[in-house]
Design a protein around this motif. Sequence first.
Motif, PDB file in Angstrom:
ATOM      1  N   ILE A   1       0.831  -1.190   0.000  1.00 61.72           N
ATOM      2  CA  ILE A   1       0.000   0.000   0.000  1.00 61.72           C
ATOM      3  C   ILE A   1       0.874   1.252   0.000  1.00 61.72           C
ATOM      4  CG2 ILE A   1      -1.535   1.387   1.439  1.00 61.72           C
ATOM      5  CD1 ILE A   1      -3.076  -1.050   2.136  1.00 61.72           C
ATOM      6  N   LEU A   2       1.966   1.241   0.770  1.00 66.55           N
ATOM      7  CA  LEU A   2       2.805   2.428   0.862  1.00 66.55           C
ATOM      8  C   LEU A   2       3.570   2.709  -0.434  1.00 66.55           C
ATOM      9  CD1 LEU A   2       4.167   2.086   4.509  1.00 66.55           C
ATOM     10  CD2 LEU A   2       2.320   3.539   3.677  1.00 66.55           C
ATOM     11  N   LYS A   3       3.838   1.678  -1.222  1.00 66.85           N
ATOM     12  CA  LYS A   3       4.482   1.912  -2.516  1.00 66.85           C
ATOM     13  C   LYS A   3       3.536   2.636  -3.468  1.00 66.85           C
ATOM     14  CE  LYS A   3       7.848  -1.789  -2.442  1.00 66.85           C
ATOM     15  NZ  LYS A   3       8.292  -3.059  -2.995  1.00 66.85           N
ATOM     16  N   GLU A   4       2.253   2.256  -3.438  1.00 70.44           N
ATOM     17  CA  GLU A   4       1.255   2.896  -4.298  1.00 70.44           C
ATOM     18  C   GLU A   4       0.814   4.243  -3.751  1.00 70.44           C
ATOM     19  OE1 GLU A   4      -2.091   0.450  -5.350  1.00 70.44           O
ATOM     20  OE2 GLU A   4      -0.818  -1.335  -5.445  1.00 70.44           O
ATOM     21  N   HIS A   5       0.885   4.427  -2.426  1.00 75.72           N
ATOM     22  CA  HIS A   5       0.411   5.642  -1.770  1.00 75.72           C
ATOM     23  C   HIS A   5       1.476   6.135  -0.785  1.00 75.72           C
ATOM     24  CE1 HIS A   5      -3.468   4.507  -3.457  1.00 75.72           C
ATOM     25  NE2 HIS A   5      -3.271   3.313  -2.936  1.00 75.72           N
ATOM     26  N   PRO A   6       2.610   6.651  -1.301  1.00 73.88           N
ATOM     27  CA  PRO A   6       3.717   7.042  -0.420  1.00 73.88           C
ATOM     28  C   PRO A   6       3.348   8.150   0.569  1.00 73.88           C
ATOM     29  CG  PRO A   6       4.124   7.736  -2.687  1.00 73.88           C
ATOM     30  CD  PRO A   6       2.913   6.857  -2.703  1.00 73.88           C
ATOM     31  N   TYR A   7       2.306   8.917   0.287  1.00 69.48           N
ATOM     32  CA  TYR A   7       1.873   9.982   1.204  1.00 69.48           C
ATOM     33  C   TYR A   7       1.319   9.425   2.514  1.00 69.48           C
ATOM     34  CZ  TYR A   7      -2.502   8.770  -1.130  1.00 69.48           C
ATOM     35  OH  TYR A   7      -3.578   8.085  -1.660  1.00 69.48           O
ATOM     36  N   LEU A   8       1.075   8.110   2.585  1.00 67.06           N
ATOM     37  CA  LEU A   8       0.619   7.505   3.832  1.00 67.06           C
ATOM     38  C   LEU A   8       1.773   7.249   4.802  1.00 67.06           C
ATOM     39  CD1 LEU A   8      -2.051   4.914   2.602  1.00 67.06           C
ATOM     40  CD2 LEU A   8      -2.412   7.193   3.561  1.00 67.06           C
ATOM     41  N   GLU A   9       2.978   7.351   4.300  1.00 65.81           N
ATOM     42  CA  GLU A   9       4.166   7.183   5.146  1.00 65.81           C
ATOM     43  C   GLU A   9       4.268   8.406   6.052  1.00 65.81           C
ATOM     44  OE1 GLU A   9       6.847   5.193   6.794  1.00 65.81           O
ATOM     45  OE2 GLU A   9       6.548   4.386   4.774  1.00 65.81           O
ATOM     46  N   PRO A  10       4.273   8.211   7.361  1.00 66.36           N
ATOM     47  CA  PRO A  10       4.363   9.366   8.272  1.00 66.36           C
ATOM     48  C   PRO A  10       5.551  10.263   7.934  1.00 66.36           C
ATOM     49  CG  PRO A  10       3.825   7.396   9.504  1.00 66.36           C
ATOM     50  CD  PRO A  10       4.142   6.948   8.092  1.00 66.36           C
ATOM     51  N   GLY A  11       5.282  11.566   7.850  1.00 66.33           N
ATOM     52  CA  GLY A  11       6.322  12.543   7.555  1.00 66.33           C
ATOM     53  C   GLY A  11       6.590  12.775   6.085  1.00 66.33           C
ATOM     54  N   CYS A  12       5.842  12.114   5.192  1.00 71.29           N
ATOM     55  CA  CYS A  12       6.123  12.239   3.763  1.00 71.29           C
ATOM     56  C   CYS A  12       5.120  13.107   3.005  1.00 71.29           C
ATOM     57  CB  CYS A  12       6.163  10.854   3.112  1.00 71.29           C
ATOM     58  SG  CYS A  12       7.633   9.931   3.554  1.00 71.29           S
ATOM     59  N   SER A  13       4.247  13.832   3.704  1.00 68.09           N
ATOM     60  CA  SER A  13       3.278  14.678   3.013  1.00 68.09           C
ATOM     61  C   SER A  13       3.302  16.077   3.617  1.00 68.09           C
ATOM     62  CB  SER A  13       1.876  14.078   3.102  1.00 68.09           C
ATOM     63  OG  SER A  13       1.485  13.907   4.449  1.00 68.09           O
ATOM     64  N   THR A  14       2.782  17.035   2.866  1.00 70.83           N
ATOM     65  CA  THR A  14       2.749  18.427   3.312  1.00 70.83           C
ATOM     66  C   THR A  14       2.008  18.550   4.633  1.00 70.83           C
ATOM     67  OG1 THR A  14       2.691  19.070   0.990  1.00 70.83           O
ATOM     68  CG2 THR A  14       2.163  20.770   2.597  1.00 70.83           C
TER      69      THR A  14
ATOM     70  N   ASP B   1      -1.982  11.808 -10.805  1.00 74.55           N
ATOM     71  CA  ASP B   1      -1.439  13.085 -10.337  1.00 74.55           C
ATOM     72  C   ASP B   1      -2.355  13.688  -9.278  1.00 74.55           C
ATOM     73  OD1 ASP B   1       0.751  13.085 -12.078  1.00 74.55           O
ATOM     74  OD2 ASP B   1      -0.311  14.226 -13.619  1.00 74.55           O
ATOM     75  N   PHE B   2      -3.643  13.712  -9.580  1.00 79.05           N
ATOM     76  CA  PHE B   2      -4.616  14.304  -8.674  1.00 79.05           C
ATOM     77  C   PHE B   2      -4.649  13.550  -7.348  1.00 79.05           C
ATOM     78  CE2 PHE B   2      -9.161  15.187  -7.453  1.00 79.05           C
ATOM     79  CZ  PHE B   2      -8.955  16.527  -7.138  1.00 79.05           C
ATOM     80  N   GLN B   3      -4.619  12.231  -7.427  1.00 81.53           N
ATOM     81  CA  GLN B   3      -4.615  11.393  -6.217  1.00 81.53           C
ATOM     82  C   GLN B   3      -3.368  11.670  -5.378  1.00 81.53           C
ATOM     83  OE1 GLN B   3      -4.671   7.216  -7.060  1.00 81.53           O
ATOM     84  NE2 GLN B   3      -4.064   6.670  -5.003  1.00 81.53           N
ATOM     85  N   ALA B   4      -2.213  11.739  -6.002  1.00 80.27           N
ATOM     86  CA  ALA B   4      -0.967  12.019  -5.277  1.00 80.27           C
ATOM     87  C   ALA B   4      -1.008  13.418  -4.668  1.00 80.27           C
ATOM     88  CB  ALA B   4       0.233  11.883  -6.213  1.00 80.27           C
ATOM     89  N   PHE B   5      -1.547  14.381  -5.420  1.00 86.05           N
ATOM     90  CA  PHE B   5      -1.655  15.744  -4.911  1.00 86.05           C
ATOM     91  C   PHE B   5      -2.538  15.793  -3.665  1.00 86.05           C
ATOM     92  CE2 PHE B   5      -4.214  19.586  -4.673  1.00 86.05           C
ATOM     93  CZ  PHE B   5      -3.219  20.526  -4.450  1.00 86.05           C
ATOM     94  N   VAL B   6      -3.724  15.180  -3.742  1.00 89.13           N
ATOM     95  CA  VAL B   6      -4.652  15.188  -2.603  1.00 89.13           C
ATOM     96  C   VAL B   6      -4.041  14.439  -1.421  1.00 89.13           C
ATOM     97  CG1 VAL B   6      -6.925  14.441  -1.783  1.00 89.13           C
ATOM     98  CG2 VAL B   6      -6.705  15.473  -4.039  1.00 89.13           C
TER      99      VAL B   6
END
Length: 181
Positions: A1-14, A105-110
């Motif tokens: 899941i984290l490979k497909e959605h790296p923003y779920l990794e704590p500290g990796c999103s805005t 792109d939109f998914q990664a942005f959100v």
Amino acid sequence: ILKEHPYLEPGCSTFPHPLQYWVTRCREASKAKKFEQAEEHYRRIVTGLTSDLRQIREAFRRFDADASNHLDASECRHLCAYLGWGEEEACLLDVDQDGRVTFEDFQAFVGNLGGVQQLFEQRRLRISTSRRDVCDYAGIAVGARVRAHYYVRGHKSKHWKEAQVLAVGMHQHYGQTAGLG
């Protein structure tokens, strides 16, 4: 899941994504060999992610007017206007910088923004501070239907009536600041 959605990794999103909490809990339970708890946390992640993706997909579909599976310049301008952004912020949506905004792109942005709820909260804040006919502290807009008490000879009514907001602002009433509505 984290490979497909790296923003779920704590500290990796805005902004922190709400599901990052469950990712951390899942890891901790796995390390402690509490696999039943880890499995429950994983289910929460999957359920939350499924809900987020459904909402992101629906939002993307609404702005992809020609159903091309990417947003062209015009569609991107409409999305940015909806979010309360100027055109200069549109480049943030094209995460991979290939000149078009795809669903990915939109998914990664959100996701990097902190998820769907954070996107809508940011929109609410931008819209409420940019519009003169919106009252930021209460989220009341001109034309909105409200239930309101009324005053008779200086006394507040015991019952409310349905009304429509004609103006939004502040005025002094008997020495106290009160909202208009």
